[in-house]
Enzyme design. Structure first.
Site, mmCIF file in Angstrom:
data_model
loop_
_atom_site.group_PDB
_atom_site.id
_atom_site.type_symbol
_atom_site.label_atom_id
_atom_site.label_comp_id
_atom_site.label_asym_id
_atom_site.label_seq_id
_atom_site.Cartn_x
_atom_site.Cartn_y
_atom_site.Cartn_z
ATOM 1 C CG HIS A 192 -2.239 -0.677 1.776
ATOM 2 N ND1 HIS A 192 -2.560 -1.141 1.942
ATOM 3 C CD2 HIS A 192 -2.340 -1.837 0.218
ATOM 4 C CE1 HIS A 192 -4.005 -2.115 1.283
ATOM 5 N NE2 HIS A 192 -3.433 -2.105 0.165
ATOM 6 C CB SER A 196 -0.720 -3.049 -6.575
ATOM 7 O OG SER A 196 -0.958 -4.170 -7.802
ATOM 8 C CE LYS A 219 -11.922 -7.148 -11.926
ATOM 9 N NZ LYS A 219 -10.792 -6.814 -12.581
ATOM 10 C CG ASP A 220 -10.605 -9.318 -5.154
ATOM 11 O OD1 ASP A 220 -10.117 -9.469 -5.709
ATOM 12 O OD2 ASP A 220 -9.788 -8.097 -4.110
ATOM 13 C CD GLU A 263 0.922 -33.411 1.124
ATOM 14 O OE1 GLU A 263 0.445 -34.317 0.112
ATOM 15 O OE2 GLU A 263 -0.042 -33.641 2.493
#
Length: 373
Positions: A192, A196, A219-220, A263
């Site tokens: 922040h 971005s 959107k998220d 894994e």
């Protein structure tokens, strides 16, 4: 506190051109919280003892009230986190987001610690595969010069993996989870602070922006709803999809499984480790790969360079091939192929980070400085 929340979530200025690949951070935050909550519940039911741990895990899955759901939320949550992490890191490499040094450095440390956290959690059920995976991976510490043998005894609490090791693993697994939360907040703070990146790599982080709410909340939210639906689909339909047969057998130090493997999210590194006959050589190969992956060099984004896109997708494909090779039995020709693929991956990653360097013309130099601070 309310103003801080509004400034960093609701009224956060965000570039309008971000696509769905920029949803990874929010998805990772959700699944990290899910892991913390489910992990706290499981820690109240778990007993860290080499005699009782395996039976305790079976009781959680079979006898506890909705314990099976909490456990499989925790098991599948790890897989979803690493899928999102790989996509998140891949997006950062593709768009050269590592030019934002502070964000990238904290994020890479988070990735390493999450691998450690996942490995510690994999040991806790104390089944055959987790016990022998812990035995194999901790034995790598012994090959370190000078401090190796002493460090190995300090980590495992003796001459081999025992109940003492299990107690230490459980304590570290719980404590490290809260450290991950703190580093995630630091990662978000730096993001922040500098803004971005964006798909077209034009302007600075806060140029041509909209507020996070409600444009990116919706959107998220859509991506989150899809991932939660997918999570419950696998929990109800294929709960043991990634579990090996040895995962249903209690740990026995006297019986070695035919093929020891970790894994799926560790398979590529495991293939690199065993591709070299020397344990130290395999460790060096993995360290070199991780160093090149971290190296925040001044490269142009892949968006405007077709040849750099080709190199990126070759590296991604070879990493997938290494994961497949790591799941196969360590025999001819798989070990030799793993070595060749590992070397080619390291060389291509060196080319990816060493080529397409940004020229320091006045315009690009200004952009680079704005992207770094």
């Amino acid at each position: 506190m309310y103003r801080l929340f509004c400034r960093n979530v609701i009224d956060l200025p965000t570039n309008i051109s971000l696509n769905y690949f920029w949803c990874g951070g929010f998805m990772l935050s959700f699944f990290l919280v899910l892991q913390i909550v489910s992990g706290v519940v499981l820690s109240l039911l778990y007993v860290s003892d080499s005699v009782l741990s395996f039976g305790c895990v079976l009781d959680i899955s079979g006898d506890s009230f909705f314990g099976w759901l909490v456990r499989y939320l925790h098991v599948w949550g790890v897989s979803f986190i690493f899928i999102l992490l790989l996509v998140h890191i891949g997006r950062s490499l593709y768009y050269s987001s590592y030019l934002k040094f502070s964000v990238w450095n904290v994020g890479f440390v988070l990735y390493l610690l999450m691998m450690v956290e996942a490995f510690l959690g994999y040991v806790l059920p104390w089944h055959q595969m987790s016990y022998w995976a812990a035995t194999v991976l901790t034995s790598i510490l012994q090959v370190l010069p000078l401090v190796g043998p002493v460090l190995y005894k300090y980590v495992v609490g003796g001459f081999s993996v025992t109940s003492v090791t299990l107690v230490r693993v459980f304590s570290l697994h719980v404590c490290l989870a809260f450290l991950l939360i703190g580093l995630s907040v630091v990662h978000l703070y730096y993001l922040h602070a500098v803004g971005s990146n964006n798909p077209l790599v034009v302007g600075v982080g806060y140029g041509d922006f909209v507020f996070f709410n409600s444009f990116y909340v919706l959107k998220d939210g859509f991506v989150l709803f899809f991932l939660i639906s997918l999570l419950f689909f696998f929990i109800w339909g294929f709960p043991d999809l990634f579990l090996d047969v040895e995962s249903f057998i209690e740990a026995d130090p006297l019986v070695t499984p035919v093929s020891i493997k970790p894994e799926w999210y560790f398979l590529a590194f495991y293939a690199m480790l065993r591709s070299v006959s020397s344990k130290l050589g395999g460790l060096v190969l993995v360290v070199v790969f991780l160093f090149l992956l971290w190296l925040p060099s001044y490269n142009a984004s892949c968006v405007y360079f077709l040849d750099r896109q080709v190199v990126f997708w070759f590296v991604a494909w070879l990493f997938f091939v290494l994961s497949v090779l790591g799941s196969l039995h360590p025999e001819v020709p798989f070990v030799g192929v793993s070595f060749v693929v590992s070397i080619v991956t390291v060389l291509l990653l060196s080319l990816f980070k060493g080529g397409w360097v940004i020229s320091f013309t006045p315009l690009l130099g200004c952009f680079s400085l704005l992207s770094c601070f």
